[in-house]
Design a protein around this motif. Structure first.
Motif, PDB file in Angstrom:
ATOM      1  N   GLY A   1       0.925  -1.519  -0.068  1.00 37.73           N
ATOM      2  CA  GLY A   1       0.386   0.059   0.053  1.00 37.73           C
ATOM      3  C   GLY A   1       1.285   1.272   0.076  1.00 37.73           C
ATOM      4  N   SER A   2       0.064   2.307  -0.181  1.00 28.61           N
ATOM      5  CA  SER A   2       1.157   4.293   0.129  1.00 28.61           C
ATOM      6  C   SER A   2       1.724   4.052   1.582  1.00 28.61           C
ATOM      7  N   VAL A   3       2.235   4.553   1.478  1.00 31.38           N
ATOM      8  CA  VAL A   3       2.610   5.363   2.904  1.00 31.38           C
ATOM      9  C   VAL A   3       1.452   6.585   3.527  1.00 31.38           C
ATOM     10  N   ARG A   4       1.051   6.399   4.627  1.00 29.69           N
ATOM     11  CA  ARG A   4       0.091   7.276   5.164  1.00 29.69           C
ATOM     12  C   ARG A   4       0.979   8.475   6.349  1.00 29.69           C
ATOM     13  N   ASP A   5       0.322   9.443   6.568  1.00 30.84           N
ATOM     14  CA  ASP A   5       0.593  10.213   7.567  1.00 30.84           C
ATOM     15  C   ASP A   5       0.341   9.761   9.096  1.00 30.84           C
ATOM     16  N   ALA A   6       0.537   8.992   9.907  1.00 25.35           N
ATOM     17  CA  ALA A   6      -0.506   8.451  11.184  1.00 25.35           C
ATOM     18  C   ALA A   6       0.300   8.803  12.491  1.00 25.35           C
ATOM     19  N   LEU A   7      -1.132   8.834  13.458  1.00 25.93           N
ATOM     20  CA  LEU A   7      -0.081   9.075  14.801  1.00 25.93           C
ATOM     21  C   LEU A   7       0.352   7.298  15.353  1.00 25.93           C
ATOM     22  N   ALA A   8       1.481   7.432  15.908  1.00 20.99           N
ATOM     23  CA  ALA A   8       1.911   5.588  16.230  1.00 20.99           C
ATOM     24  C   ALA A   8       2.280   6.154  17.955  1.00 20.99           C
ATOM     25  N   VAL A   9       2.440   5.103  18.450  1.00 23.82           N
ATOM     26  CA  VAL A   9       2.997   4.754  19.725  1.00 23.82           C
ATOM     27  C   VAL A   9       3.486   3.180  19.414  1.00 23.82           C
TER      28      VAL A   9
ATOM     29  N   LEU B   1       5.760  -0.605  16.117  1.00 25.73           N
ATOM     30  CA  LEU B   1       4.714   1.183  16.215  1.00 25.73           C
ATOM     31  C   LEU B   1       3.481   0.405  16.067  1.00 25.73           C
ATOM     32  N   VAL B   2       2.800   1.000  16.906  1.00 19.26           N
ATOM     33  CA  VAL B   2       1.250   0.699  16.800  1.00 19.26           C
ATOM     34  C   VAL B   2       0.245   2.214  15.763  1.00 19.26           C
ATOM     35  N   GLU B   3      -0.151   1.916  14.489  1.00 16.91           N
ATOM     36  CA  GLU B   3      -1.209   2.995  14.117  1.00 16.91           C
ATOM     37  C   GLU B   3      -2.245   3.294  15.304  1.00 16.91           C
ATOM     38  N   ILE B   4      -2.342   4.807  16.039  1.00 16.66           N
ATOM     39  CA  ILE B   4      -3.807   4.827  16.310  1.00 16.66           C
ATOM     40  C   ILE B   4      -4.762   5.857  15.695  1.00 16.66           C
ATOM     41  N   VAL B   5      -6.085   4.687  15.672  1.00 19.88           N
ATOM     42  CA  VAL B   5      -6.993   5.820  14.327  1.00 19.88           C
ATOM     43  C   VAL B   5      -8.072   6.478  14.786  1.00 19.88           C
TER      44      VAL B   5
END
Length: 532
Positions: free
Chosen positions: A456-464, A501-505
């Motif tokens: 997939g494409s790279v996306r800007d995301a919140l991560a922890v 890392l895990v994305e926070i939706v």
């Protein structure tokens, strides 16, 4: 009578307070099922009484004895979900417990994230760093120098082999080299003569005295051209001198015209002979020089052919410097008795993985002898199914994560070496090969691995960090620090999980402080509080 019984029952139910089920199978109000059936038999007769009694017994057993209707599966699931949500919203941890638990704080950050596809793979030898050493010729093993699991360096001896074919090949190389030396001498001789003849002709063009020319070219090689050129030049000088005297005598009327014409003709003939001698000498010397150079080139090619034949016998995968050693006899290049001895050497640093021969054993060409491998760099072979290939985004040189189940170093990084050009018919998958460093030799070829490939494409995301995410009964949450050792549970919705890392939706904002280390201890405290 049945009507009075019904009326009486309704009056009693309206007058009495609600009753609960009692032990012993009694209905509310102290009535037993047997008593109810007895009254029904008095008011009803025959089969009607039995039918009504059966219905009454079913109603009492399902509604009164069980305390109500059975709960449905949806109600049970709702109860379980309600139980899961009964975790406390906050937890307190004393300072000494925080220290022992290793509580660490971090913040929610924003970064570019990539979804990933995990495919199975296995470790394999780097094909460029593994050599299945087979016997290059028929022969007998004289010595075996290497042992299993022995570390060897480039050029180290593995075994010594005695083979007549190797001796014949070496003899052919030396014979060709001797022929080449002869041709070198011939080419040098022809080139020297050609150069000297050209120099002589340039000198004679100025008509110097013959004596001076002979002195000048006394020590220079001219071959049989010396006599031809000097003879023709000498005759030319003599006739020119005679003709000069003839002119004087002709003017004085001493010589007749016929004699003058004869001497003039002789001069022309002498010039023609001299020019012919010069042209022939120049052509022949150049021709001999070119012929000698061609013979030298052919001799050099024959030497190369014989050496290539010998290299084929000793092994074409050897390095150039090692092959040059193998072409000659080790330690005794002039000893013709050891021409048949061939020392097999390793072409790179590595470890002897296996040995298949022993001293005195007779081997044939192609028989396995050794396996030498350098496992400091391994290949990771993965298979990407064709239905998933279009979603994968990998190129040569890209880094991918490799997970080793059960290994001390759980996650490793490999670099993509190449991607297959076709889909394999049997597995319907595209092969992928990545390079993995193995400096400590802890990894072994054949190990099973998981390979994480970006898709997939790279996306800007919140991560922890992944260690910050806790889960309980399908719900994900993190802990937010409050004050004085208190932490609040915050439910979150997660997205991409790349292992680190895990994305926070949803559920957190950028920059919020969270617990990134020791969160499991806080979760354990919440579970203990719920049980209490």
């Amino acid at each position: 009578m049945s009507a009075s019984v019904t009326a009486e029952s309704q009056d009693e139910r309206s007058a009495r307070p609600p009753q609960v089920s009692t032990p012993g199978g009694k209905a509310p109000g102290g009535r037993t099922p047997a008593g109810i059936l007895a009254k029904l038999r008095k008011g009803l007769g025959g089969s009607v009484a039995l039918a009504v009694g059966g219905l009454a017994w079913w109603y009492i057993s399902t509604h009164h004895f069980s305390g109500g209707e059975h709960p449905s599966e949806e109600q049970a699931a709702a109860g379980a979900k309600a139980s899961a949500s009964t975790l406390a919203a906050e937890v307190f941890l004393p300072e000494e417990s925080r220290t022992s638990a290793g509580i660490e704080l971090g913040t929610v950050t924003r970064m570019a994230m990539h979804d990933q596809l995990t495919v199975p793979g296995r470790l394999d030898y780097d094909a460029r760093r593994r050599l299945d050493y087979a016997s290059p010729v028929d022969g007998i093993i004289s010595e075996v120098f290497a042992q299993v699991r022995q570390r060897v360096s480039k050029g180290d001896s593995l075994a010594e082999l005695s083979s007549p074919a190797v001796g014949t090949a070496r003899d052919d190389v030396r014979r060709r080299e001797d022929d080449k030396q002869i041709e070198i001498k011939a080419a040098e001789w022809s080139t020297t003569i050609s150069d000297n003849v050209e120099s002589l002709l340039e000198t004679l063009a100025n008509k110097p005295p013959l004596a001076d020319v002979e002195v000048m070219f006394k020590d220079r090689i001219l071959g049989n051209n010396r006599e031809k050129i000097f003879g023709a030049y000498s005759k030319l000088l003599l006739i020119e001198k005679i003709n000069r005297n003839t002119s004087e005598l002709r003017d004085g009327g001493v010589l007749s015209g016929r004699i003058v014409e004869e001497r003039t003709s002789n001069l022309e003939v002498a010039k023609a002979n001299f020019d012919a001698a010069c042209e022939e000498a120049l052509f022949m010397t150049r021709q001999e020089r070119n012929r000698a150079r061609a013979s030298l080139s052919q001799a050099d090619r024959l030497v190369q052919v014989s050496k290539e034949h010998l290299r084929t016998l000793v092994g074409s995968r050897l390095g150039a410097e090692i092959a040059s050693v193998a072409e000659d006899v080790p330690d005794s290049p002039g000893d013709t008795e050891s021409l048949s001895t061939l020392v097999l050497r390793t072409p790179f640093d590595g470890v002897v993985e296996d040995v298949f021969v022993a001293r005195g054993e007779r081997v044939q060409q192609g028989d396995p002898m050794f396996v030498v491998a350098d496992t400091s760099l391994l290949w990771v072979r993965a298979q990407i199914h064709e239905r998933e290939w279009t979603a994968v985004d990998v190129v040569q040189g890209q880094q991918v994560k490799v997970n080793m189940p059960g290994a001390q170093r759980h996650e490793l990084v490999a670099r993509v070496h190449h991607v297959g050009a076709i889909v394999e018919a049997e597995s319907r998958s595209v092969p992928l090969v990545a390079e993995l460093e193995n400096d400590d030799a802890h990894l072994k070829p054949g190990m099973f691995v998981w390979v994480d490939l970006p898709q997939g494409s790279v996306r800007d995301a919140l991560a922890v960090p992944a260690a910050a995410i806790m889960r309980h009964e399908g719900e994900a949450f993190v802990f937010e620090p409050l004050t004085e050792g208190r932490y609040r549970r915050v439910a979150v919705t997660t997205g991409i999980d790349n292992g680190d890392l895990v994305e926070i939706v949803s559920g957190l904002q950028e920059g919020e402080p969270i617990v990134v280390g020791g969160a499991f201890v806080l979760k354990s405290e919440l579970l203990l509080e719920r049980e209490e």
